[in-house]
Design a protein around this motif. Structure first.
Motif, PDB file in Angstrom:
ATOM      1  N   SER A   1       0.793  -1.156  -0.121  1.00 33.95           N
ATOM      2  CA  SER A   1      -0.059   0.044   0.219  1.00 33.95           C
ATOM      3  C   SER A   1       0.912   1.118  -0.125  1.00 33.95           C
ATOM      4  CB  SER A   1      -0.931  -0.008   1.243  1.00 33.95           C
ATOM      5  OG  SER A   1      -1.719  -0.977   1.334  1.00 33.95           O
ATOM      6  N   VAL A   2       1.832   1.317   0.854  1.00 31.94           N
ATOM      7  CA  VAL A   2       2.650   2.383   0.861  1.00 31.94           C
ATOM      8  C   VAL A   2       3.837   2.423   0.074  1.00 31.94           C
ATOM      9  CG1 VAL A   2       1.818   2.878   3.239  1.00 31.94           C
ATOM     10  CG2 VAL A   2       3.840   1.615   3.018  1.00 31.94           C
TER      11      VAL A   2
ATOM     12  N   ALA B   1      -7.611   2.927   2.127  1.00 34.33           N
ATOM     13  CA  ALA B   1      -7.026   4.004   2.446  1.00 34.33           C
ATOM     14  C   ALA B   1      -7.979   5.185   2.737  1.00 34.33           C
ATOM     15  CB  ALA B   1      -6.098   4.324   1.100  1.00 34.33           C
TER      16      ALA B   1
ATOM     17  N   HIS C   1       3.093   8.707   5.454  1.00 29.46           N
ATOM     18  CA  HIS C   1       1.786   7.759   4.965  1.00 29.46           C
ATOM     19  C   HIS C   1       0.507   8.308   4.734  1.00 29.46           C
ATOM     20  CE1 HIS C   1       5.027   4.924   5.000  1.00 29.46           C
ATOM     21  NE2 HIS C   1       5.087   4.521   6.411  1.00 29.46           N
TER      22      HIS C   1
ATOM     23  N   LEU D   1      -1.435   8.463   1.168  1.00 26.68           N
ATOM     24  CA  LEU D   1      -2.534   7.555   1.124  1.00 26.68           C
ATOM     25  C   LEU D   1      -3.917   8.339   0.694  1.00 26.68           C
ATOM     26  CD1 LEU D   1      -1.641   4.717   3.773  1.00 26.68           C
ATOM     27  CD2 LEU D   1      -2.070   4.401   1.297  1.00 26.68           C
TER      28      LEU D   1
END
Length: 742
Positions: free
Chosen positions: A484-485, A527, A562, A566
């Protein structure tokens, strides 16, 4: 009767919201008022402020869709008190529609889900500001004075008032109350070792350093960043994107739509030769998804299942470390070890609920609940974060693994759907949802028509293509925080060219996912639903020393990055332009992650060196393209250093226990935004909203949202109740009506 004198320092968006409340409540007063309001703005941009100025480059976009911006309290705001008539409190969408009808200018022709230009927001703010000032001036006993001047200092007077000092040292007035709404500033680069070294380098060499990109229209001197030069931007967030568009489209370049709907760039010849973008992560902020929640935010915005305030409180009891802050005891958490595992659990469950449907999501919740409750009770037993994440995800992943085996067999034609239905969860509903997410409703309907013939169904799946590049199996769509990051696999590149190709591929994927929207795309839903919709829970964990000193530093240095990447990214339209500029070759991302700036005395230029890609990119002009965090001591403007020097305010410190204290830079404020002075006393004459609270509180800025009981308006009401209560001319009417919400 002497007038109650209010000084408001800073006339940006927050000031506009304040004037809405002052106008509405002053009009509703049933006893005489005697109020003298003085509003100061150093840029003279009354209503918009410098950041949202209507004079800024037309290439900059507001980072919020037009339907999510308001200028006044509405019926959703708890305890708002009297509201202005609807015609006097249009939202930004209402204002744009009215302006389009008046002018026919397409820049105002916006739907609720469109992204407005930032200067358009500025025009609307200024218009509303003027409207509220007119209203206030029509109330008997109320005067409003506008000062195009910088407030540089406040001084205590013998009668208990505060002297407001202007930039030339003039004593302008004595105020009974001062409301500081100064918004974003920047910090003196000479007080930060890395920036100071860059600035010193430019004193001896031909290279140039721009310590702050804003105001963008003044960032570059005439002739700077011209053809033949290379610009390097430290930071790939929203500010860096603003710089890119200012130096390309703002120089006359044109984006043209290709037959496939993507954009190409036609240069004007006035751009710099190259714009080198780099950061620690080597990533732009991710594209904001189409906001499908806007049609019914109350119903569609995510409500926490595991990441709730009660979980934070329970973790404080089971794992919190006691410390005394400001005379009160706080039980501090470690964000990484205690809160983050719950965040990952919430994201994973929302991801899979989006992919496989609400019924499957309820099964996941039931499976995860026992271990989650145990985690809250034992605080993770002192285990490191990675172990706690695995512990909480294990029951979820077991359920998903079973679902993947079952549904992927159906998708492959090796298991009939009838046999798959013998599960605790509704296999057919999960399969239908999966098909909708992966292929879209139209293709999914055609596939469902074949579902009773396993071979025909499998052939249809094999032939179908996902418009959003989703894998065609459940097992290939495993949720991963790391992915995701860090969506560009470190093993997929080793050279500048390979990283550029990987970046372009990711931008294509991210664009498709964002276009799918924040309710249908699993990654964007997870997110947006956790890091945006549950921001209040994060505040409950962080605010007022909720984390111990080292963890607080870690939160701001790592997790806020983050958060911003996101869920706080740019619009789809903007990121498509960035992709076109990379393809054109004008924007250079080949430095990749872990890039550093080196000083090359032999050439007199900066050199950006890619830590992973090995790129070496000479740069003529280095721009610090990041929004500076608030730092009262090092602010480039004099007001906050002067207040510190006088002892009217002090910096907030998170006390370390067996570790150094952490001072993020913001001021020591009470929950009602009054400063704690150097002598430890609370000064109720002075109220500070916005960036000065950075550190002691989390994420205090943001445009006012309609129909949301928005925190920005609640902060203003906190000040309003006390202000009217202290104003003896109207305490029995206005203050009571705000407090009771009448």
């Amino acid at each position: 009767m002497r007038s109650n004198r209010l000084a408001i320092v800073g006339a940006g968006p927050s000031c506009t919201y304040v004037l809405d409340r002052l106008a509405a409540t002053a009009q509703a007063a049933t006893t005489p008022l005697s109020l003298d309001i003085h509003i100061f703005d150093r840029a003279g941009q009354f209503g918009a402020g410098q950041v949202h100025s209507s004079e800024q480059p037309v290439t900059s976009f507001l980072n919020r869709i037009v339907g999510q911006v308001a200028f006044a309290a509405d019926e959703s705001v708890v305890g708002a008190g009297p509201l202005l008539p609807k015609e006097d409190r249009p939202t930004l969408l209402d204002w744009c529609r009215a302006r389009f009808e008046e002018t026919g200018d397409p820049v105002f022709d916006l739907a609720a889900e469109d992204w407005p230009k930032r200067y358009v927001h500025g025009l609307a703010l200024a218009d509303q500001f003027r409207r509220y000032v007119r209203m206030l001036r029509q109330v008997p006993g109320v005067e409003v004075h506008l000062h195009h001047r910088e407030v540089t200092d406040l001084q205590e007077r013998s009668d208990g008032s505060l002297a407001v000092i202007a930039g030339d040292g003039e004593h302008v007035l004595d105020a009974d109350h001062v409301l500081m709404l100064t918004g974003h500033s920047s910090n003196d680069p000479a007080r930060y070792p890395r920036q100071a070294a860059w600035a010193r380098f430019t004193e001896r060499h031909q290279a140039a350093f721009v310590p702050s990109a804003y105001p963008l229209e003044d960032a570059f001197e005439p002739g700077q960043a011209s053809p033949g030069s290379t610009v390097g931007c430290v930071g790939m967030g929203l500010t860096g994107i603003d710089v890119i568009l200012h130096l390309t489209e703002g120089r006359g370049g044109v984006f043209e739509e290709r037959p496939d709907g993507t954009l190409s760039y036609r240069a004007s010849g006035q751009e710099p030769d190259s714009i080198v973008m780099f950061s620690r992560a080597g990533l732009f902020t991710f594209a904001r998804p189409y906001n499908a929640k806007e049609r019914d935010p109350e119903r569609l915005e995510h409500r926490g299942v595991f990441l709730v305030e009660d979980a934070v409180h329970r973790l404080r009891r089971s794992a919190g470390r006691p410390v005394t802050i400001g005379g009160a005891e706080q039980r501090q958490l470690d964000f990484r070890d205690h809160v983050f595992p719950v965040i990952v659990l919430e994201m994973a469950c929302l991801y899979y609920s989006t992919l496989l449907g609400a019924d499957f999501g309820r099964c996941l919740e039931a499976a995860a609940r026992p271990e989650y409750e145990a985690f809250l009770a034992d605080g993770g037993r002192g285990a490191p974060s990675d172990d706690s994440v695995r512990r909480l995800l294990a029951p979820v992943e077991a359920c998903v693994d079973e679902a993947a085996q079952t549904l992927d067999a159906v998708l492959a034609g090796t298991l009939a759907l009838a046999a798959a239905k013998e599960r605790e969860w509704d296999a057919e509903a999960a399969l239908r949802r999966f098909l909708d997410v992966v292929f879209g409703p139209e293709q999914a309907a055609g596939l469902v028509a074949r579902i009773d013939d396993p071979a025909l169904f499998a052939a249809g799946i094999a032939a179908a293509e996902s418009p959003w590049r989703h894998p065609k199996s459940v097992g290939a769509q495993w949720f991963s925080w790391e992915r995701s990051v860090r969506p560009i696999d470190r093993g997929s590149f080793s050279t500048p060219g390979e990283y550029r190709a990987a970046m372009l591929d990711f931008l294509d994927l991210d664009h498709r996912w964002a276009a799918q929207d924040n309710l249908s795309n699993p990654a964007k839903a997870a997110a947006d639903g956790v890091w945006r919709d549950l921001r209040g829970v994060l505040a409950a964990a962080v605010d007022f020393g909720g984390l111990h000193a080292a963890s607080h530093r870690d939160f701001l240095d790592v997790f806020m990055r983050h958060h911003n990447r996101l869920c706080n990214g740019a619009a789809l339209e903007v990121m498509e332009k960035i992709r076109a500029l990379i393809q054109h070759g004008l924007v250079d991302v080949s430095a990749g992650p872990e890039a550093e700036v080196e000083l090359d005395a032999s050439s007199g230029r900066f050199v950006v060196r890619g830590g992973v890609t090995g790129a070496e990119l000479p740069v003529d002009i280095l721009v610090d393209s990041r929004v500076h965090p608030f730092d009262a001591e090092n602010d480039v403007l004099p007001i906050y250093p002067n207040l510190l020097r006088r002892g009217l305010v002090r910096k907030w410190r998170n006390p370390g226990v067996g570790e150094p204290d952490f001072a993020p830079g913001g001021l020591d404020l009470t929950e009602d935004f009054h400063p704690v002075r150097a002598d430890g006393e609370v000064d109720r004459r002075l109220t500070l909203l916005g960036p000065p609270s950075e550190g002691v509180m989390f994420f205090q800025l943001g445009a006012l949202r309609p129909n949301q009981n928005h925190h920005v308006m609640q902060d203003i009401l906190c000040w309003m109740r006390e202000f009217w209560g202290q104003d003896g001319t109207a305490a029995d009417t206005v203050g009571e009506r705000i407090t009771t919400g009448v």
